[in-house]
Motif scaffolding. Structure first.
Motif, mmCIF file in Angstrom:
data_model
loop_
_atom_site.group_PDB
_atom_site.id
_atom_site.type_symbol
_atom_site.label_atom_id
_atom_site.label_comp_id
_atom_site.label_asym_id
_atom_site.label_seq_id
_atom_site.Cartn_x
_atom_site.Cartn_y
_atom_site.Cartn_z
ATOM 1 N N ALA A 42 -5.480 18.987 75.205
ATOM 2 C CA ALA A 42 -4.927 18.291 76.372
ATOM 3 C C ALA A 42 -5.030 16.777 76.222
ATOM 4 O O ALA A 42 -4.166 16.023 76.681
ATOM 5 C CB ALA A 42 -5.648 18.761 77.636
ATOM 6 N N ALA A 43 -6.104 16.323 75.569
ATOM 7 C CA ALA A 43 -6.308 14.884 75.376
ATOM 8 C C ALA A 43 -5.261 14.278 74.450
ATOM 9 O O ALA A 43 -5.018 13.064 74.492
ATOM 10 C CB ALA A 43 -7.705 14.631 74.815
ATOM 11 N N ASP A 44 -4.622 15.102 73.627
ATOM 12 C CA ASP A 44 -3.620 14.604 72.681
ATOM 13 C C ASP A 44 -2.231 14.525 73.290
ATOM 14 O O ASP A 44 -1.317 13.970 72.679
ATOM 15 C CB ASP A 44 -3.570 15.509 71.442
ATOM 16 C CG ASP A 44 -4.876 15.526 70.679
ATOM 17 O OD1 ASP A 44 -5.424 14.440 70.424
ATOM 18 O OD2 ASP A 44 -5.358 16.642 70.364
ATOM 19 N N GLU A 55 -3.463 16.694 84.637
ATOM 20 C CA GLU A 55 -4.481 17.742 84.735
ATOM 21 C C GLU A 55 -4.079 18.831 85.721
ATOM 22 O O GLU A 55 -4.318 20.011 85.499
ATOM 23 C CB GLU A 55 -5.815 17.127 85.152
ATOM 24 C CG GLU A 55 -6.950 18.134 85.226
ATOM 25 C CD GLU A 55 -8.261 17.506 85.674
ATOM 26 O OE1 GLU A 55 -9.216 18.269 85.927
ATOM 27 O OE2 GLU A 55 -8.315 16.272 85.764
ATOM 28 N N GLY A 56 -3.435 18.452 86.813
ATOM 29 C CA GLY A 56 -3.066 19.428 87.830
ATOM 30 C C GLY A 56 -1.831 20.234 87.499
ATOM 31 O O GLY A 56 -1.427 21.102 88.279
ATOM 32 N N ALA A 57 -1.216 19.963 86.331
ATOM 33 C CA ALA A 57 0.014 20.671 85.965
ATOM 34 C C ALA A 57 -0.182 21.615 84.790
ATOM 35 O O ALA A 57 0.777 22.239 84.341
ATOM 36 C CB ALA A 57 1.118 19.663 85.637
ATOM 37 N N ILE A 58 -1.421 21.733 84.296
ATOM 38 C CA ILE A 58 -1.679 22.604 83.146
ATOM 39 C C ILE A 58 -2.664 23.699 83.529
ATOM 40 O O ILE A 58 -3.382 23.599 84.531
ATOM 41 C CB ILE A 58 -2.229 21.802 81.945
ATOM 42 C CG1 ILE A 58 -3.553 21.119 82.319
ATOM 43 C CG2 ILE A 58 -1.206 20.783 81.470
ATOM 44 C CD1 ILE A 58 -4.231 20.414 81.163
ATOM 45 N N ARG A 103 -9.193 24.838 76.238
ATOM 46 C CA ARG A 103 -9.625 25.670 77.371
ATOM 47 C C ARG A 103 -8.930 25.262 78.670
ATOM 48 O O ARG A 103 -8.753 26.062 79.582
ATOM 49 C CB ARG A 103 -11.143 25.576 77.540
ATOM 50 C CG ARG A 103 -11.928 26.350 76.486
ATOM 51 C CD ARG A 103 -13.421 26.391 76.819
ATOM 52 N NE ARG A 103 -14.155 27.188 75.867
ATOM 53 C CZ ARG A 103 -14.314 28.498 75.945
ATOM 54 N NH1 ARG A 103 -13.749 29.159 76.947
ATOM 55 N NH2 ARG A 103 -15.013 29.152 75.039
ATOM 56 N N ALA A 104 -8.521 23.993 78.726
ATOM 57 C CA ALA A 104 -7.835 23.505 79.921
ATOM 58 C C ALA A 104 -6.485 24.179 80.118
ATOM 59 O O ALA A 104 -5.942 24.192 81.223
ATOM 60 C CB ALA A 104 -7.648 21.991 79.830
ATOM 61 N N PHE A 105 -5.933 24.759 79.049
ATOM 62 C CA PHE A 105 -4.648 25.447 79.145
ATOM 63 C C PHE A 105 -4.812 26.904 79.576
ATOM 64 O O PHE A 105 -3.815 27.594 79.812
ATOM 65 C CB PHE A 105 -3.923 25.415 77.797
ATOM 66 C CG PHE A 105 -3.641 24.028 77.279
ATOM 67 C CD1 PHE A 105 -3.304 23.005 78.147
ATOM 68 C CD2 PHE A 105 -3.719 23.747 75.918
ATOM 69 C CE1 PHE A 105 -3.037 21.720 77.677
ATOM 70 C CE2 PHE A 105 -3.448 22.474 75.431
ATOM 71 C CZ PHE A 105 -3.120 21.453 76.318
ATOM 72 N N GLY A 106 -6.025 27.401 79.655
ATOM 73 C CA GLY A 106 -6.271 28.796 79.985
ATOM 74 C C GLY A 106 -5.745 29.186 81.352
ATOM 75 O O GLY A 106 -5.823 28.410 82.312
ATOM 76 N N THR A 110 4.059 30.776 83.303
ATOM 77 C CA THR A 110 5.188 30.278 82.521
ATOM 78 C C THR A 110 5.497 28.812 82.824
ATOM 79 O O THR A 110 5.902 28.067 81.923
ATOM 80 C CB THR A 110 6.448 31.123 82.776
ATOM 81 O OG1 THR A 110 6.792 31.074 84.169
ATOM 82 C CG2 THR A 110 6.221 32.569 82.367
ATOM 83 N N LEU A 111 5.303 28.395 84.066
ATOM 84 C CA LEU A 111 5.601 27.007 84.425
ATOM 85 C C LEU A 111 4.651 26.044 83.718
ATOM 86 O O LEU A 111 5.082 25.051 83.120
ATOM 87 C CB LEU A 111 5.505 26.814 85.941
ATOM 88 C CG LEU A 111 5.891 25.425 86.451
ATOM 89 C CD1 LEU A 111 7.369 25.140 86.168
ATOM 90 C CD2 LEU A 111 5.611 25.306 87.949
ATOM 91 N N ALA A 112 3.350 26.343 83.764
ATOM 92 C CA ALA A 112 2.368 25.486 83.104
ATOM 93 C C ALA A 112 2.506 25.556 81.584
ATOM 94 O O ALA A 112 2.334 24.547 80.884
ATOM 95 C CB ALA A 112 0.956 25.895 83.526
ATOM 96 N N THR A 113 2.830 26.733 81.068
ATOM 97 C CA THR A 113 3.016 26.888 79.621
ATOM 98 C C THR A 113 4.200 26.071 79.135
ATOM 99 O O THR A 113 4.118 25.335 78.140
ATOM 100 C CB THR A 113 3.226 28.364 79.258
ATOM 101 O OG1 THR A 113 2.050 29.110 79.620
ATOM 102 C CG2 THR A 113 3.473 28.536 77.770
#
Length: 261
Positions: free
Chosen positions: A205-207, A212-215, A87-90, A94-97
């Motif tokens: 994200a934990a893996d 945190e501020g870049a995703i 969910r943290a990737f939601g 394109t930059l965060a992906t």
């Protein structure tokens, strides 16, 4: 040679609808497919594997249902698959992906070549592949229509408006491909049976070694304010006349009436 192929599950564009209230895509009940350009990327990887040996891993970032897209890729011939989902990737742009996918590629390690489709048909940005290359400090080539490998040397053809550009580089390299590079194969019965048995690992994200501020939404400087369907274009008018002179005079009169001239 270990080839990593990035794929995305996208809504079938023939079925896309927009919510008039939220101005976002309606995904509920809309069939999903593997992004067509990514199928070309996978086919290119499989052909290289068949010619030079090695293995092909497919990776996707998305919700849990994206496993279906990965299983289709396994049915086509991919050796392994990996889903990056949290969910943290939601809300990632394109930059965060690309940052997240690059982190996954680093964790995989020993990746000699990354192949992506030129673009995804739902966003059409063509940015994720090149941005991944920047995050990984990897040589990149876009819009590739032919790939040849000889040892550690990669020879590429890039399609241009007036011809082709031929490049040579060395592994590792990230490549984005266009549709004319090949015709993707269909899944086989044996491959489908393998895909049904395959357990696809999920990395959160934990893996990954990510900030945190870049995703996700926090790491996305691009924000979509509004999505809308353009209004229907007004049809033109054909001026009927017996001669060209009369048609020209009629056109002038129309322009004067419209206060254009």
């Amino acid at each position: 040679m270990h080839i990593l192929v990035c794929v995305k599950q996208v809504p079938d564009t023939t079925e896309v609808k927009i919510d008039p209230v939220t101005n976002t895509l309606i995904r509920q009940g809309v069939p999903s497919i593997v992004n067509p350009f990514d199928k070309n990327a996978l086919e290119a990887a499989l052909q290289l594997k068949e010619k030079h040996g090695g293995s092909v891993t497919v990776i996707s970032m998305g919700p849990p249902q994206a496993k279906e897209a990965l299983k289709e890729c396994i049915a086509m011939g991919a050796d392994e698959a990996l889903l990056v989902s949290d969910r943290a990737f939601g809300g990632a742009d394109t930059l965060a992906t690309s940052y997240t996918l690059a982190a996954a590629a680093k964790k995989l390690g020993n990746v000699d070549m990354i192949i992506c489709g030129k673009q995804a048909i739902d966003g059409d940005t063509a940015q994720v592949g090149p941005e991944m290359a920047e995050h990984l400090n990897m040589v990149q080539a876009t819009c590739v229509s032919k790939i040849e490998v000889a040892g550690n040397v990669v020879r590429l053809e890039r399609e241009q408006e007036e011809g082709y550009e031929v490049l040579e580089t060395r592994l590792p390299v990230l490549i984005t491909v266009i549709k004319s590079i090949n015709e993707p194969r269909l899944p086989t019965v044996k491959g489908t049976m393998k895909a049904n048995r395959k357990e696809i690992p999920v990395w959160t994200a934990a893996d990954l070694d990510v900030k945190e501020g870049a995703i996700g939404l926090k790491g996305s400087p691009t924000q979509v304010r509004r999505i809308f369907t353009p209004g229907q274009r007004v049809q033109g008018q054909i001026i009927q006349a017996d001669t060209a002179r009369e048609a020209a005079a009629g056109l002038v009169n129309k322009l004067i009436e419209a206060k254009i001239v």
